[in-house]
Design an enzyme around this catalytic site. Structure first.
Site, PDB file in Angstrom:
ATOM      1  N   ARG A   1      -5.082   0.737  -8.414  1.00  0.00           N
ATOM      2  CA  ARG A   1      -3.863   0.164  -7.837  1.00  0.00           C
ATOM      3  C   ARG A   1      -3.996  -1.348  -7.707  1.00  0.00           C
ATOM      4  O   ARG A   1      -4.575  -1.845  -6.740  1.00  0.00           O
ATOM      5  CB  ARG A   1      -3.596   0.809  -6.469  1.00  0.00           C
ATOM      6  CG  ARG A   1      -3.468   2.322  -6.585  1.00  0.00           C
ATOM      7  CD  ARG A   1      -3.279   3.013  -5.276  1.00  0.00           C
ATOM      8  NE  ARG A   1      -3.375   4.449  -5.476  1.00  0.00           N
ATOM      9  CZ  ARG A   1      -3.895   5.302  -4.603  1.00  0.00           C
ATOM     10  NH1 ARG A   1      -4.353   4.867  -3.447  1.00  0.00           N
ATOM     11  NH2 ARG A   1      -3.952   6.590  -4.869  1.00  0.00           N
TER      12      ARG A   1
ATOM     13  N   SER B   1      -2.903  14.311   6.920  1.00  0.00           N
ATOM     14  CA  SER B   1      -3.940  13.965   5.943  1.00  0.00           C
ATOM     15  C   SER B   1      -5.308  13.889   6.626  1.00  0.00           C
ATOM     16  O   SER B   1      -5.412  13.501   7.786  1.00  0.00           O
ATOM     17  CB  SER B   1      -3.593  12.609   5.315  1.00  0.00           C
ATOM     18  OG  SER B   1      -4.737  12.013   4.759  1.00  0.00           O
TER      19      SER B   1
ATOM     20  N   GLN C   1      -4.213  18.815   5.512  1.00  0.00           N
ATOM     21  CA  GLN C   1      -4.667  18.582   4.123  1.00  0.00           C
ATOM     22  C   GLN C   1      -6.115  18.131   4.138  1.00  0.00           C
ATOM     23  O   GLN C   1      -6.478  17.175   4.807  1.00  0.00           O
ATOM     24  CB  GLN C   1      -3.783  17.508   3.459  1.00  0.00           C
ATOM     25  CG  GLN C   1      -4.280  17.048   2.095  1.00  0.00           C
ATOM     26  CD  GLN C   1      -5.108  15.776   2.186  1.00  0.00           C
ATOM     27  OE1 GLN C   1      -4.772  14.868   2.931  1.00  0.00           O
ATOM     28  NE2 GLN C   1      -6.206  15.718   1.434  1.00  0.00           N
TER      29      GLN C   1
ATOM     30  N   HIS D   1       0.981  12.994  -6.690  1.00  0.00           N
ATOM     31  CA  HIS D   1       0.568  12.055  -5.643  1.00  0.00           C
ATOM     32  C   HIS D   1       1.546  10.871  -5.564  1.00  0.00           C
ATOM     33  O   HIS D   1       1.148   9.744  -5.268  1.00  0.00           O
ATOM     34  CB  HIS D   1      -0.848  11.545  -5.943  1.00  0.00           C
ATOM     35  CG  HIS D   1      -1.734  11.457  -4.731  1.00  0.00           C
ATOM     36  ND1 HIS D   1      -2.530  12.476  -4.303  1.00  0.00           N
ATOM     37  CD2 HIS D   1      -1.942  10.444  -3.835  1.00  0.00           C
ATOM     38  CE1 HIS D   1      -3.203  12.101  -3.231  1.00  0.00           C
ATOM     39  NE2 HIS D   1      -2.850  10.869  -2.908  1.00  0.00           N
TER      40      HIS D   1
ATOM     41  N   TYR E   1      -9.372  16.640   2.201  1.00  0.00           N
ATOM     42  CA  TYR E   1     -10.073  16.006   1.074  1.00  0.00           C
ATOM     43  C   TYR E   1     -11.395  16.725   0.945  1.00  0.00           C
ATOM     44  O   TYR E   1     -12.024  17.047   1.949  1.00  0.00           O
ATOM     45  CB  TYR E   1     -10.347  14.530   1.371  1.00  0.00           C
ATOM     46  CG  TYR E   1      -9.281  13.616   0.832  1.00  0.00           C
ATOM     47  CD1 TYR E   1      -9.171  13.375  -0.535  1.00  0.00           C
ATOM     48  CD2 TYR E   1      -8.394  12.988   1.689  1.00  0.00           C
ATOM     49  CE1 TYR E   1      -8.186  12.532  -1.032  1.00  0.00           C
ATOM     50  CE2 TYR E   1      -7.404  12.135   1.193  1.00  0.00           C
ATOM     51  CZ  TYR E   1      -7.314  11.916  -0.158  1.00  0.00           C
ATOM     52  OH  TYR E   1      -6.349  11.089  -0.648  1.00  0.00           O
TER      53      TYR E   1
ATOM     54  N   ARG F   1       0.600   7.843  -7.881  1.00  0.00           N
ATOM     55  CA  ARG F   1      -0.470   6.937  -7.456  1.00  0.00           C
ATOM     56  C   ARG F   1      -1.797   7.179  -8.172  1.00  0.00           C
ATOM     57  O   ARG F   1      -2.786   6.519  -7.894  1.00  0.00           O
ATOM     58  CB  ARG F   1      -0.695   7.084  -5.940  1.00  0.00           C
ATOM     59  CG  ARG F   1       0.449   6.558  -5.129  1.00  0.00           C
ATOM     60  CD  ARG F   1       0.366   7.010  -3.697  1.00  0.00           C
ATOM     61  NE  ARG F   1      -0.592   6.304  -2.881  1.00  0.00           N
ATOM     62  CZ  ARG F   1      -0.398   5.111  -2.339  1.00  0.00           C
ATOM     63  NH1 ARG F   1       0.740   4.469  -2.560  1.00  0.00           N
ATOM     64  NH2 ARG F   1      -1.303   4.548  -1.583  1.00  0.00           N
TER      65      ARG F   1
ATOM     66  N   TYR G   1       0.844  -1.204   0.000  1.00  0.00           N
ATOM     67  CA  TYR G   1       0.000   0.000   0.000  1.00  0.00           C
ATOM     68  C   TYR G   1       0.878   1.253   0.000  1.00  0.00           C
ATOM     69  O   TYR G   1       0.621   2.221  -0.720  1.00  0.00           O
ATOM     70  CB  TYR G   1      -0.929  -0.010   1.225  1.00  0.00           C
ATOM     71  CG  TYR G   1      -1.628   1.314   1.461  1.00  0.00           C
ATOM     72  CD1 TYR G   1      -2.608   1.775   0.588  1.00  0.00           C
ATOM     73  CD2 TYR G   1      -1.292   2.107   2.552  1.00  0.00           C
ATOM     74  CE1 TYR G   1      -3.228   3.000   0.793  1.00  0.00           C
ATOM     75  CE2 TYR G   1      -1.914   3.338   2.769  1.00  0.00           C
ATOM     76  CZ  TYR G   1      -2.875   3.775   1.883  1.00  0.00           C
ATOM     77  OH  TYR G   1      -3.483   4.988   2.083  1.00  0.00           O
TER      78      TYR G   1
ATOM     79  N   LYS H   1      -2.506  21.437  -3.641  1.00  0.00           N
ATOM     80  CA  LYS H   1      -1.580  20.315  -3.875  1.00  0.00           C
ATOM     81  C   LYS H   1      -2.089  19.453  -5.033  1.00  0.00           C
ATOM     82  O   LYS H   1      -3.297  19.210  -5.130  1.00  0.00           O
ATOM     83  CB  LYS H   1      -1.492  19.470  -2.606  1.00  0.00           C
ATOM     84  CG  LYS H   1      -0.682  18.183  -2.716  1.00  0.00           C
ATOM     85  CD  LYS H   1      -0.536  17.540  -1.347  1.00  0.00           C
ATOM     86  CE  LYS H   1       0.325  16.296  -1.388  1.00  0.00           C
ATOM     87  NZ  LYS H   1      -0.406  15.097  -1.811  1.00  0.00           N
TER      88      LYS H   1
HETATM   89  C1  LIG Z   1       0.545   5.500   1.049  1.00  0.00           C
HETATM   90  C2  LIG Z   1       0.291   6.911   0.595  1.00  0.00           C
HETATM   91  C3  LIG Z   1      -0.863   7.558   1.017  1.00  0.00           C
HETATM   92  C4  LIG Z   1      -1.088   8.886   0.633  1.00  0.00           C
HETATM   93  N1  LIG Z   1      -2.197   9.550   1.120  1.00  0.00           N
HETATM   94  C5  LIG Z   1      -2.376  10.859   0.842  1.00  0.00           C
HETATM   95  C6  LIG Z   1      -3.437  11.594   1.444  1.00  0.00           C
HETATM   96  O1  LIG Z   1      -4.199  11.072   2.244  1.00  0.00           O
HETATM   97  N2  LIG Z   1      -3.560  12.902   1.095  1.00  0.00           N
HETATM   98  C7  LIG Z   1      -2.689  13.524   0.231  1.00  0.00           C
HETATM   99  O2  LIG Z   1      -2.839  14.717  -0.049  1.00  0.00           O
HETATM  100  N3  LIG Z   1      -1.685  12.842  -0.349  1.00  0.00           N
HETATM  101  C8  LIG Z   1      -1.485  11.539  -0.045  1.00  0.00           C
HETATM  102  N4  LIG Z   1      -0.423  10.871  -0.593  1.00  0.00           N
HETATM  103  C9  LIG Z   1       0.498  11.578  -1.497  1.00  0.00           C
HETATM  104  C10 LIG Z   1       1.623  12.249  -0.708  1.00  0.00           C
HETATM  105  O3  LIG Z   1       1.146  13.347   0.004  1.00  0.00           O
HETATM  106  C11 LIG Z   1       2.732  12.754  -1.646  1.00  0.00           C
HETATM  107  O4  LIG Z   1       2.158  13.536  -2.661  1.00  0.00           O
HETATM  108  C12 LIG Z   1       3.548  11.627  -2.252  1.00  0.00           C
HETATM  109  O5  LIG Z   1       3.773  10.590  -1.330  1.00  0.00           O
HETATM  110  C13 LIG Z   1       4.886  12.184  -2.730  1.00  0.00           C
HETATM  111  O6  LIG Z   1       5.620  11.215  -3.380  1.00  0.00           O
HETATM  112  P1  LIG Z   1       6.784  10.348  -2.686  1.00  0.00           P
HETATM  113  O7  LIG Z   1       6.093   9.331  -1.851  1.00  0.00           O
HETATM  114  O8  LIG Z   1       7.481   9.769  -3.861  1.00  0.00           O
HETATM  115  O9  LIG Z   1       7.633  11.280  -1.857  1.00  0.00           O
HETATM  116  C14 LIG Z   1      -0.163   9.548  -0.216  1.00  0.00           C
HETATM  117  C15 LIG Z   1       0.974   8.875  -0.633  1.00  0.00           C
HETATM  118  C16 LIG Z   1       1.228   7.582  -0.239  1.00  0.00           C
HETATM  119  C17 LIG Z   1       2.493   6.912  -0.675  1.00  0.00           C
END
Ligand SMILES: Cc1cc2nc3c(=O)[nH]c(=O)nc-3n(C[C@H](O)[C@H](O)[C@H](O)COP(=O)(O)O)c2cc1C
Length: 384
Positions: free
Chosen positions: A170, A112, A133, A281, A135, A284, A30, A257
């Protein structure tokens, strides 16, 4: 602090490998995965690493200083902790561990909406410095209530998200039953049994829950109903009409963001936002998308004098942070790197990962004779 940690884990890659062995496979996947075929995930890091920096060895140089001013606060380093959902699934208490470490190192921590500690608790741990942050809720009443809670908790920066109009696709999470609604299969239970420390700590700490959202959730939701609740409560698609009332209501700094192109950056400027985080993100959401360093260069050139331009996605080291600053970002955020740290080292993971990145960044600055973060662009040889 256990000093052997510095020897055993001198890179984020080492932390990632340790994390893989310490937590159940469904939790690691995950955290670690991107979406679809993971093309965008890998492109993020590899494109950052195409950026090259020029050293000036014979120049007059005093000590490099990485302190950076952002939104009226001087942080000790130009990077912070990105918002990550469901952190308690990967390691119990991880948002608390990271919030505390960020506070002690004087770097920003973004909480988050869907993680496992509340706005109020994050604020308490950081003496009111944690960012939040949001949603986007479907109902205005819920939106207003959450924003008021962030304000009452003293949160200085609200981050709204534009890159999740729909859940990412995913395959690993689908295979592991972590998609909405989540399921707990025999396979997952066997994976938990293979990670006794994680299992015991999770048992002692209790099942992770969405701490900020708890007051709005009907009591006793089972996993199937949880998926439905999330779907009904949040509409990921943001637009200018939805941003305007938030801008009117929120007196603190407002950051968008997930910006990935100049057109959206221009709208953010027009709507009076204070900052943007160029982000995909962490790869993702859109596997066919660009890496973030590419639009960063274009956006920073065009709008860097009108709005604070920050970036995340793909950054794994001090040199990566340096390349990002040289390409025009004023601040960088990292998501997975810090979570690898906590999954690998528990309560010491936040402190170790931040210290490691600071040490690496300081080394690059000294090596190329860059005295201040804002001087990095003078060292850019090749932009992407
Ligand atoms: C497991 C996971 C959960 C995430 N959940 C959120 C979230 O709840 N809200 C959000 O704005 N970004 C979320 N993100 C994105 C991160 O804020 C960020 O943009 C991203 O991890 C940056 O890339 P990096 O992991 O390569 O540093 C998530 C990323 C991951 C890996």
């Amino acid at each position: 602090m256990d000093l052997s940690i510095n020897k055993k884990y001198p890179s984020v890659d080492d932390l990632r490998e340790r994390a893989r062995k310490k937590i159940p496979k469904f939790a690691f996947e995950y955290l670690d995965g991107g979406c679809n075929e993971d093309v965008n995930l890998h492109k993020n890091t590899s494109d950052i690493r195409d950026v090259e920096l020029l050293p000036y060895y014979l120049s007059k140089h005093t000590r490099s200083e990485m302190k950076t001013e952002l939104f009226g606060h001087t942080y000790d380093a130009p990077f912070g902790i990105a918002p990550v959902g469901l952190q308690g699934l990967m390691w119990p208490n991880s948002p608390e561990i990271l919030a505390k470490a960020a506070f002690e190192h004087n770097i920003p921590f973004i909480l988050s909406t869907v993680t496992t500690t509340s706005i109020e608790r994050a604020s308490e741990l950081t003496e009111g410095r944690a960012w939040f942050q949001l949603y986007h809720p479907t109902e205005d009443r819920l939106r207003d209530d959450i924003i008021q809670r962030a304000d009452a908790a003293g949160c200085p920066v609200l981050v709204i998200l534009c890159d999740v109009p729909t859940f990412g696709f995913r395959p690993r999470d689908i295979r592991n039953g972590l998609a909405m609604p989540p399921t707990m299969s025999v396979k997952n239970i066997l994976q938990i049994l293979g990670r006794p420390e994680w299992a015991l700590k999770t048992l002692v700490h209790g099942q992770p829950n969405f701490a900020t959202l708890k007051p709005y959730m009907p009591k006793g939701l089972d996993l199937k109903q949880l998926g439905k609740f999330m779907d009904q409560t949040f509409s990921g698609r943001l637009n200018e009409e939805k941003i305007k009332p938030i801008r009117d209501m929120w007196k603190g700094k407002l950051v968008l963001k997930g910006v990935a192109n100049e057109a959206d950056a221009e709208k953010a400027v027009r709507l009076g936002l204070d900052g943007i985080i160029v982000s995909n993100h962490g790869g993702r959401q859109l596997d066919a998308g660009e890496s973030t360093i590419r639009p960063l260069v274009r956006i920073a050139k065009e709008y860097g004098d009108q709005i604070k331009v920050m970036m995340d996605s793909g950054i794994r080291s001090g040199p990566d942070i340096a390349r990002t600053m040289a390409s025009g970002a004023e601040f960088a955020f990292l998501g997975r790197s810090f979570m690898y740290g906590v999954a690998a080292l528990g309560s010491q993971g936040g402190n170790h990962t931040i210290s490691l990145l600071k040490t690496e960044l300081q080394q690059v600055m000294e090596q190329i004779c860059c005295e201040n973060i804002k001087d990095f662009p003078d060292h850019l040889i090749k932009e992407i």
